[in-house]
Write a protein that holds these residues in place. Sequence first.
Motif, mmCIF file in Angstrom:
data_model
loop_
_atom_site.group_PDB
_atom_site.id
_atom_site.type_symbol
_atom_site.label_atom_id
_atom_site.label_comp_id
_atom_site.label_asym_id
_atom_site.label_seq_id
_atom_site.Cartn_x
_atom_site.Cartn_y
_atom_site.Cartn_z
ATOM 1 N N LYS A 19 3.964 7.034 17.413
ATOM 2 C CA LYS A 19 3.671 8.283 17.819
ATOM 3 C C LYS A 19 4.113 9.476 16.439
ATOM 4 N N GLN A 20 5.158 8.851 15.884
ATOM 5 C CA GLN A 20 5.671 9.868 14.806
ATOM 6 C C GLN A 20 4.655 9.401 13.644
ATOM 7 N N SER A 21 4.009 8.400 13.381
ATOM 8 C CA SER A 21 3.194 8.035 12.412
ATOM 9 C C SER A 21 1.768 7.224 12.775
ATOM 10 N N SER A 22 0.966 8.073 13.483
ATOM 11 C CA SER A 22 0.012 7.161 14.112
ATOM 12 C C SER A 22 -1.380 7.441 13.346
ATOM 13 N N CYS A 63 -3.185 -1.145 20.417
ATOM 14 C CA CYS A 63 -1.975 -0.223 19.805
ATOM 15 C C CYS A 63 -1.716 -0.569 18.321
ATOM 16 N N PHE A 64 -1.528 -1.708 18.408
ATOM 17 C CA PHE A 64 -1.270 -2.023 16.659
ATOM 18 C C PHE A 64 -2.415 -1.844 15.964
ATOM 19 N N TYR A 65 -3.621 -2.325 16.266
ATOM 20 C CA TYR A 65 -4.755 -2.180 15.583
ATOM 21 C C TYR A 65 -5.334 -0.713 15.317
ATOM 22 N N ARG A 66 -5.287 -0.097 16.454
ATOM 23 C CA ARG A 66 -5.767 1.379 16.252
ATOM 24 C C ARG A 66 -4.645 2.238 15.716
ATOM 25 N N ARG A 99 0.839 -1.265 -0.035
ATOM 26 C CA ARG A 99 0.153 0.081 -0.112
ATOM 27 C C ARG A 99 0.797 1.164 0.176
ATOM 28 N N THR A 100 0.663 1.989 -1.055
ATOM 29 C CA THR A 100 1.469 3.507 -1.115
ATOM 30 C C THR A 100 0.509 4.459 -0.919
ATOM 31 N N ASP A 101 -0.658 4.464 -0.583
ATOM 32 C CA ASP A 101 -1.646 5.373 -0.664
ATOM 33 C C ASP A 101 -1.665 6.310 0.648
ATOM 34 N N GLY A 102 -0.934 5.944 1.569
ATOM 35 C CA GLY A 102 -0.759 6.548 2.874
ATOM 36 C C GLY A 102 -2.051 6.527 3.669
ATOM 37 N N LEU A 103 -2.956 5.464 3.487
ATOM 38 C CA LEU A 103 -4.024 5.789 4.421
ATOM 39 C C LEU A 103 -4.139 4.846 5.623
ATOM 40 N N CYS A 104 -4.828 5.052 6.730
ATOM 41 C CA CYS A 104 -5.390 3.987 7.436
ATOM 42 C C CYS A 104 -6.074 3.288 7.349
ATOM 43 N N PRO A 140 0.549 2.236 11.453
ATOM 44 C CA PRO A 140 0.012 2.551 10.014
ATOM 45 C C PRO A 140 0.322 1.394 9.107
ATOM 46 N N ASN A 141 0.923 0.222 9.600
ATOM 47 C CA ASN A 141 1.104 -0.864 8.964
ATOM 48 C C ASN A 141 -0.289 -1.849 8.897
ATOM 49 N N ALA A 142 -0.924 -1.712 9.779
ATOM 50 C CA ALA A 142 -2.345 -2.455 10.011
ATOM 51 C C ALA A 142 -3.269 -2.445 8.588
ATOM 52 N N VAL A 143 -3.282 -1.244 8.006
ATOM 53 C CA VAL A 143 -3.888 -1.213 6.709
ATOM 54 C C VAL A 143 -3.682 -2.236 5.581
ATOM 55 N N HIS A 144 -2.366 -2.920 5.415
ATOM 56 C CA HIS A 144 -1.984 -3.879 4.557
ATOM 57 C C HIS A 144 -2.905 -5.129 5.044
ATOM 58 N N TRP A 145 -3.467 -5.218 5.916
ATOM 59 C CA TRP A 145 -4.496 -6.492 6.452
ATOM 60 C C TRP A 145 -5.894 -5.907 6.432
ATOM 61 N N GLU A 146 -6.169 -5.020 5.655
ATOM 62 C CA GLU A 146 -7.743 -4.421 5.971
ATOM 63 C C GLU A 146 -8.456 -5.347 5.620
ATOM 64 N N GLY A 147 -9.386 -5.648 6.178
ATOM 65 C CA GLY A 147 -10.693 -6.437 6.017
ATOM 66 C C GLY A 147 -11.853 -6.018 5.062
ATOM 67 N N GLU A 148 -12.811 -6.849 5.222
ATOM 68 C CA GLU A 148 -13.999 -6.516 4.041
ATOM 69 C C GLU A 148 -14.710 -5.480 4.772
ATOM 70 N N PHE A 149 -14.976 -5.508 6.046
ATOM 71 C CA PHE A 149 -15.833 -4.771 6.815
ATOM 72 C C PHE A 149 -14.844 -3.387 7.415
ATOM 73 N N SER A 150 -16.054 -2.498 7.554
ATOM 74 C CA SER A 150 -14.949 -1.175 8.188
ATOM 75 C C SER A 150 -14.858 -1.422 9.484
ATOM 76 N N SER A 151 -13.413 -0.784 9.495
ATOM 77 C CA SER A 151 -12.700 -0.937 10.796
ATOM 78 C C SER A 151 -11.946 -2.074 11.019
ATOM 79 N N SER A 152 -12.061 -3.261 10.016
ATOM 80 C CA SER A 152 -11.570 -4.453 10.387
ATOM 81 C C SER A 152 -10.241 -4.822 9.806
#
Length: 246
Positions: free
Chosen positions: A60-63, A105-108, A31-36, A111-123
Motif C-alpha cells: 500500500k505505501q509503495s504500490s 498482488c506481487f506481480y501487479r 534498479r534505482t530509476d523508481g519505475l514499475c 515495486p520489486n517486481a521490476v527487477h525481473w522485468e521481462g522482454e515483453f510488455s507487462s511481463s
Amino acid sequence: MASSSSRYLLLALCLAALQLASLASAQGELRTDGLCVNGTKHKTRPSPEGSDYAECHNYKQSSCCTANFTKVLAQATVTHIENFHWGRCGNLSKACEDFMIHVECFYRCSPNAVHWEGEFSSSITGVPICSGFCDDWFAACRREMSCATNWIFDYNTTASGENYCSTDSTCMTWEQRYGNATSMCNTLWGTSFKYTSDTANCIQLNGTNLLMRNTEVVNRLFSSGSTPLPLPVAVLLAVLALALLA
C-alpha cells in the motif's frame, strides 16, 4: 609461447573473466530509476495509495497498482482478472484462490517486481519464489481442475484477453498436470517464477512486512561491493587470455 608461470597466470585471468561475465549476465543491476514494470497493467511509478486500497496491503505505501485493481481481488470470490478467467474447469477453492491473489498482488503491485522485468510488455521472468510458498500453493491447489498447464500460452486467447480451453485440452487436476510444487511454480505462469530453495535469497509472497523483507533480498541479489565488468569486456579478456595461451 608463454612460459609455464605466465600460462598459469593467463589461465587464472581467463577463468576470472568468465566468472565476471557470468555474474554480470545473470545478476543484473539494482534498479534505482523508481519505475514499475513497463506496460498497461502497472502504474508508471510506485506511489502510496489511500484507504480504498482493498487488498495487497503489504504494498500500500509503495504500490505499482491502483486501489481500483485491489477491489477486484477483494471480492468474495475472484473468478477472473480483467478478461482472464482462473477457473475454466470450475471455480477455484477459497484456499487456492488466496494463493493466486498473493501471486497477483506481487506481480501487479510490488515495486520489486521490476527487477525481473521481462522482454515483453507487462511481463516478468525468473522471479526466485521461496520454495515454502510454492509448496503451500501447490498443496492448496493440487485438487483444482485446469485445462492448461502454461496459463500464458496454452489457452486460446482472444484479442480482448479472454481465455478459453483449447479444443484438444482436457480438464485434469493440478496434481496430474504438474506432479509437484516445483513444476507448478516454474510453469503455471510461463517463465515468470522460479522455485527457489535458498531462503535467504528468495522472494516471499505471503506474510507480514513483505515489502521490507523482499527489498532486502533484492539489495542482496542485485547489489555488490564491486561493480562487475560489463559482459563484452569480460568476454574480451577471456578471449585474449586464451589466445596468449595458444
